[in-house]
Design a protein around this motif. Structure first.
Motif, PDB file in Angstrom:
ATOM      1  N   PHE A 142       0.497 -10.945   2.423  1.00 37.16           N
ATOM      2  CA  PHE A 142       0.132 -11.307   3.780  1.00 37.16           C
ATOM      3  C   PHE A 142      -0.622 -10.136   4.392  1.00 37.16           C
ATOM      4  O   PHE A 142      -0.588  -9.017   3.876  1.00 37.16           O
ATOM      5  CB  PHE A 142       1.381 -11.581   4.627  1.00 37.16           C
ATOM      6  CG  PHE A 142       2.118 -12.836   4.275  1.00 37.16           C
ATOM      7  CD1 PHE A 142       2.937 -12.902   3.160  1.00 37.16           C
ATOM      8  CD2 PHE A 142       2.000 -13.967   5.066  1.00 37.16           C
ATOM      9  CE1 PHE A 142       3.640 -14.063   2.834  1.00 37.16           C
ATOM     10  CE2 PHE A 142       2.691 -15.140   4.756  1.00 37.16           C
ATOM     11  CZ  PHE A 142       3.508 -15.177   3.641  1.00 37.16           C
ATOM     12  N   ARG A 143      -1.266 -10.388   5.506  1.00 34.04           N
ATOM     13  CA  ARG A 143      -1.896  -9.295   6.245  1.00 34.04           C
ATOM     14  C   ARG A 143      -1.812  -9.573   7.736  1.00 34.04           C
ATOM     15  O   ARG A 143      -1.716 -10.719   8.161  1.00 34.04           O
ATOM     16  CB  ARG A 143      -3.351  -9.096   5.819  1.00 34.04           C
ATOM     17  CG  ARG A 143      -4.295 -10.224   6.194  1.00 34.04           C
ATOM     18  CD  ARG A 143      -5.676  -9.960   5.598  1.00 34.04           C
ATOM     19  NE  ARG A 143      -6.633 -11.018   5.931  1.00 34.04           N
ATOM     20  CZ  ARG A 143      -7.863 -11.080   5.453  1.00 34.04           C
ATOM     21  NH1 ARG A 143      -8.299 -10.139   4.604  1.00 34.04           N
ATOM     22  NH2 ARG A 143      -8.669 -12.065   5.813  1.00 34.04           N
ATOM     23  N   GLN A 144      -1.861  -8.495   8.500  1.00 29.44           N
ATOM     24  CA  GLN A 144      -1.850  -8.618   9.949  1.00 29.44           C
ATOM     25  C   GLN A 144      -2.800  -7.594  10.542  1.00 29.44           C
ATOM     26  O   GLN A 144      -2.629  -6.394  10.349  1.00 29.44           O
ATOM     27  CB  GLN A 144      -0.453  -8.422  10.518  1.00 29.44           C
ATOM     28  CG  GLN A 144      -0.360  -8.704  12.006  1.00 29.44           C
ATOM     29  CD  GLN A 144       1.060  -8.844  12.489  1.00 29.44           C
ATOM     30  OE1 GLN A 144       2.002  -8.387  11.861  1.00 29.44           O
ATOM     31  NE2 GLN A 144       1.229  -9.502  13.636  1.00 29.44           N
ATOM     32  N   ALA A 145      -3.809  -8.108  11.208  1.00 29.15           N
ATOM     33  CA  ALA A 145      -4.774  -7.255  11.898  1.00 29.15           C
ATOM     34  C   ALA A 145      -4.316  -7.019  13.330  1.00 29.15           C
ATOM     35  O   ALA A 145      -3.548  -7.818  13.875  1.00 29.15           O
ATOM     36  CB  ALA A 145      -6.145  -7.916  11.880  1.00 29.15           C
ATOM     37  N   PRO A 146      -4.771  -5.936  13.962  1.00 31.45           N
ATOM     38  CA  PRO A 146      -4.366  -5.651  15.343  1.00 31.45           C
ATOM     39  C   PRO A 146      -4.673  -6.812  16.280  1.00 31.45           C
ATOM     40  O   PRO A 146      -5.782  -7.348  16.284  1.00 31.45           O
ATOM     41  CB  PRO A 146      -5.205  -4.421  15.697  1.00 31.45           C
ATOM     42  CG  PRO A 146      -5.474  -3.764  14.401  1.00 31.45           C
ATOM     43  CD  PRO A 146      -5.633  -4.883  13.414  1.00 31.45           C
ATOM     44  N   ALA A 185      -6.629  -4.559   7.968  1.00 35.58           N
ATOM     45  CA  ALA A 185      -5.315  -5.046   8.380  1.00 35.58           C
ATOM     46  C   ALA A 185      -4.234  -4.237   7.679  1.00 35.58           C
ATOM     47  O   ALA A 185      -4.524  -3.453   6.762  1.00 35.58           O
ATOM     48  CB  ALA A 185      -5.146  -6.527   8.031  1.00 35.58           C
ATOM     49  N   VAL A 186      -3.008  -4.451   8.095  1.00 36.38           N
ATOM     50  CA  VAL A 186      -1.861  -3.981   7.323  1.00 36.38           C
ATOM     51  C   VAL A 186      -1.493  -5.099   6.357  1.00 36.38           C
ATOM     52  O   VAL A 186      -1.315  -6.249   6.765  1.00 36.38           O
ATOM     53  CB  VAL A 186      -0.660  -3.637   8.221  1.00 36.38           C
ATOM     54  CG1 VAL A 186       0.534  -3.220   7.366  1.00 36.38           C
ATOM     55  CG2 VAL A 186      -1.035  -2.533   9.201  1.00 36.38           C
ATOM     56  N   TYR A 187      -1.396  -4.758   5.093  1.00 39.17           N
ATOM     57  CA  TYR A 187      -1.116  -5.741   4.054  1.00 39.17           C
ATOM     58  C   TYR A 187       0.351  -5.611   3.621  1.00 39.17           C
ATOM     59  O   TYR A 187       0.837  -4.508   3.359  1.00 39.17           O
ATOM     60  CB  TYR A 187      -2.040  -5.535   2.859  1.00 39.17           C
ATOM     61  CG  TYR A 187      -3.439  -6.051   3.112  1.00 39.17           C
ATOM     62  CD1 TYR A 187      -4.285  -5.412   4.003  1.00 39.17           C
ATOM     63  CD2 TYR A 187      -3.910  -7.196   2.474  1.00 39.17           C
ATOM     64  CE1 TYR A 187      -5.556  -5.888   4.266  1.00 39.17           C
ATOM     65  CE2 TYR A 187      -5.189  -7.686   2.718  1.00 39.17           C
ATOM     66  CZ  TYR A 187      -6.003  -7.031   3.620  1.00 39.17           C
ATOM     67  OH  TYR A 187      -7.262  -7.517   3.872  1.00 39.17           O
TER      68      TYR A 187
END
Length: 117
Positions: free
Chosen positions: A37-41, A90-92
């Protein structure tokens, strides 16, 4: 106790490549559903790709550029990322689930990927 640890994040220019690795302890990756998964700011977390028994399923935004692979001997799952774009920043996170469950119950701490233009 299942533990996941990501490595391999970093900074790269547009068009470059990175390979993320997820080391799993406490369970065998071959007996689990694995995903990245990833999450961008400022954005919600999104599924990048997942692998269960064989093959992988990917988000449309990364299809053809990212590949998930499982290394059973090392008990690891990798994410090869090619042709990276700034929007991939992103943070993965690596995640795992029991094969009889839909929910990903196990998560790593995350690794930062930054793509500059």
């Amino acid at each position: 106790q299942v533990q996941l640890a990501e490595s391999g994040g970093g900074s790269v220019q547009t068009g470059g490549s990175l390979r993320l690795s997820c080391t799993v302890s406490g369970r065998t990756v071959g007996n689990m559903g694995m995903a990245w998964f990833r999450q961008a700011p400022g954005k919600e977390r999104e599924l990048v790709g997942a692998i269960a028994w064989i093959g992988g399923n990917y988000a449309d935004s990364v299809k053809g550029r990212f590949t998930i692979s499982r290394e059973n001997v090392k008990n690891m799952v990798d994410l090869q990322m090619d042709d990276l774009k700034p929007e991939d920043t992103a943070v993965y996170y690596c995640a795992a689930r029991d094969l009889d469950r839909d929910e990903f119950a196990y998560w790593g701490q995350g690794t930062q990927v930054t793509v500059s233009s």
